[in-house]
Design a protein around this motif. Structure first.
Motif: not given
Length: 710
Positions: A413-418, A422-431
């Motif tokens: 779910v992290g860098p790959k975005g799932g 569905v989770t694309t970009g969430l790690q980049a924004k929230f850490g």
């Protein structure tokens, strides 16, 4: 981090004053040991034969080490998750004696109000270390404990809650438990993430009757983990008072100060059968004699008398303990039996997602008074139509911004975005602390989510495909029953995102639905949105609620044109249990959900064009709870009903719906109740086979026509 191995044989001599910095409260240790022994004795000799205690697991032999270990749990955010032989450590951290006796007696109040076996404790301690709800399954304690450890670090480092500094998580297990998935999943999480968790293995050499050499090579998990990276090992004799006191303090101090995991293995005798019914016929007389010679009670007396206590003081401690236990027992026996009128309470939070009545003492946002905006049940559509994947992503992003206690995690779910983006970009924004990848262990994903939820966070774990939830079923089932079996003392609200169903093709591994399994699981709310708007409203309701939720994301609808809708607004919250009539009609009711909604609409349109008859199509949207009132009202008007779903027919959820309709609408029906489902086979891979298996618009229309002509 450098790894160390602490061996009792290389660091301990015969002197009982070898570690002057260790200052156990020996009087309290002695009293607790006598208390634990007398409780076991009373149960074994009186309450079990009288059938007042129906499940009894003696702690004799395990007790001294547990009591010493419990004395080192001094932080108000420490937590221990034990198992059915862990009563001594519960006594050590402050469980009242009357409660400890009332639980096994299944009397009113207590740990569960008579709902669970008394040997699985829970203790929501507001002013000291808590005991997380134990489970009856072996090894089920480890992953919730590691989730608590991760929550400690999250609250300490991300939320800057300084009062979590120095807190630790502790899991107790016997030598047999080290063979379970839960142990290895938790060990992997704790060591790769370097979490403040102590694994305590009390090794008595047997798992019921199976010797420890069948659980781990050589029968010594500490030796086998000697080269496990990131793990510090402590090992010794749990019946030697000085050695056990030193090692329990060293292990807990290490985890506190280094904020890193450790494993403490202490050898102890099991001075009883596995349970009260176990005769120990699998042990030789020599083995039983050797175990009795290692009894920690006389060893503690020899250690303390006469250097610390006189014989008279030791005797008085035993007398006091017996008196206190007898008084606690009489008080417990005086309690009434549980009231059957309350039996069905606390399966779910009783006041909906936003109320404050009957809130659990520990777990979730509600227990700490953390509230979120209520939102609006009225959508305010705006902007272009977006697909369901984008709608879910945007909702997760918004709720991560609103709720600092929310975390999203799972495989990829992290860098790959799932794997479904569905989770694309969430790690980049929230850490990485808030959106992170996990090891490939569904047991670990869900179990750690339970521990996080118990620690006051809102975990949002993802199971990559529905079929992959199978290894996590123990944790899913335990989580769902947690509120009920602790009589609302604990709850573990979370949102488990779970894609499934067919896509361009099918297969037995990635295309399963089987949502009925989660509807049948106690305590879970189940959402099955068919379109982007409903996905937003149901997901936001789930994330702001106070119950565990299975949020089913159908793979075929994530980017389907039909499922696209305008954004329904930043405040849209769709209550559970409210079906939507997506097409009104008067001749037959079609009940469906998920990917079948579009096909039922197509079938209804075909019927209207070909026969002029009108079909009412109801999208349930949630299956637990499901809107029986809306369905019953519709069937009473149309006098016919067809249920369509993608899951297999036998024991599918359609059978439950039709059973209710048959009872409530029997005199209103003009045709048999029918359902159209997949046959009882796995999802086939070839698209030709898949199209033959999954109900199509043509098949649905034909079944509608058949019922209309009845």
């Amino acid at each position: 981090m450098a790894r160390a191995r602490h061996e009792a044989s290389s660091q301990v001599t015969s002197s009982r004053d070898q570690s002057p910095r260790i200052r156990p409260d020996w009087r309290r240790v002695a009293w607790l040991l006598h208390v634990s022994r007398h409780m076991d004795m009373v149960e074994e000799t009186r309450l079990v034969p009288e059938k007042q205690v129906l499940y009894q697991f003696s702690a004799r032999g395990h007790d001294l080490a547990q009591i010493l270990l419990g004395q080192n749990l001094t932080h108000r955010h420490d937590a221990v998750c034990g198992y059915y032989r862990s009563r001594p450590i519960l006594l050590s951290i402050g469980v009242p004696l009357e409660e400890a006796m009332a639980g096994p007696l299944a009397r009113a109040g207590g740990y569960s109000d008579g709902r669970d076996i008394g040997v699985v404790f829970n203790f929501p301690n507001a002013n000291g270390p808590s005991a997380l709800p134990m489970c009856g399954g072996v090894g089920a304690q480890y992953t919730p404990a590691v989730g608590w450890a991760q929550a400690i670090e999250y609250r300490r480092t991300v939320l800057d809650e300084t009062d979590y500094e120095g807190a630790i998580s502790l899991a107790l297990g016997g030598d047999a438990s080290v063979a379970t998935n839960g142990f290895w999943a938790a060990l992997t999480i704790a060591t790769t993430q370097q979490l403040p968790m102590l694994f305590y293995v009390e090794d008595n050499g047997f798992g019921i009757s199976v010797r420890s050499s069948f659980q781990t090579p050589g029968g010594n998990i500490a030796a086998n983990l000697a080269s496990f990276q990131g793990l510090t090992i402590f090992e010794g004799d749990g019946t030697d008072p000085a050695e056990a006191a030193r090692l329990t303090q060293e292990a807990t101090e290490f985890v506190r100060k280094q904020r890193a995991p450790a494993l403490l293995r202490l050898t102890v005798p099991r001075l009883s059968g596995h349970s009260a019914q176990d005769t120990q016929g699998y042990k030789s007389e020599a083995e039983i004699s050797e175990e009795n010679a290692r009894d920690p009670l006389p060893r503690l007396k020899n250690y303390l008398v006469p250097d610390v206590f006189t014989d008279e003081v030791w005797a008085s401690i035993g007398t006091d303990a017996q008196r206190d236990v007898d008084a606690a027992l009489e008080a417990a026996l005086a309690r009434p039996l549980p009231d059957p009128k309350n039996l069905t309470r606390h399966v779910f939070s009783e006041d909906g997602p936003h109320g404050i009545k009957a809130v659990q003492k520990k777990g979730g946002l509600a227990a700490e008074g953390h509230t979120l905006p209520r939102g609006s049940a009225q959508p305010e559509p705006s902007g272009p139509r977006i697909n369901m994947a984008a709608a879910i992503r945007r909702t997760l992003e918004q709720e991560l911004g609103v709720n600092p206690k929310m975390l999203v995690f799972g495989e990829d779910v992290g860098p790959k975005g799932g794997v479904h983006s569905v989770t694309t970009g969430l790690q980049a924004k929230f850490g990485e602390a808030r959106v992170f990848d996990t090891s490939l262990s569904e047991e670990g994903i869900i179990g750690r989510a339970v521990g996080m939820a118990l620690a006051g966070l809102m975990p949002v774990p993802e199971i990559q495909f529905r079929k992959y939830a199978d290894p996590a079923c123990e944790q899913l089932n335990d989580c769902g029953t947690l509120r009920w079996r602790t009589h609302n003392r604990f709850a573990a609200p979370m949102v488990v995102r779970m894609p499934g169903g067919f896509f361009k093709c099918g297969d037995p591994w990635h295309s399963q639905t089987n949502e009925v399994q989660f509807v049948h699981a106690i305590g879970w709310r189940v959402a099955v949105p068919s379109n982007a708007e409903d996905a937003v409203g149901l997901l936001r309701a789930s994330l702001r609620g106070n119950d565990p939720v299975i949020f089913f994301e159908h793979r075929a609808m994530l980017d389907h044109g039909w499922a696209r809708r305008p954004w329904p607004g930043d405040d849209y919250v769709l209550p559970f249990g409210k079906a939507k009539t997506v097409r009104e009609g008067g001749d037959i009711t079609v009940v469906t959900w998920g990917a079948m909604v579009e096909r039922c609409e197509q079938a209804a349109e075909r019927t209207a064009q070909e026969t002029g008859r009108s079909v009412e199509v109801i999208d349930l949207r949630t299956l637990s709870p499901w809107d029986s009132e809306a369905v019953i009202a519709s069937v009473r008007r149309t006098h016919r009903c067809l249920v369509v779903h993608e899951d297999n027919g036998t024991a599918g959820f359609g059978a439950e719906i039709l059973a209710v309709i048959g009872k409530e609408c029997f005199l209103d029906l003009d045709a048999p109740l029918e359902r159209l489902t997949m046959p009882d086979i796995p999802s086939p891979h070839n698209p030709v086979l898949l199209n033959a298996a999954v109900p199509s618009a043509e098949c649905i229309a034909a079944k509608i026509d058949e019922l209309l002509r009845f």
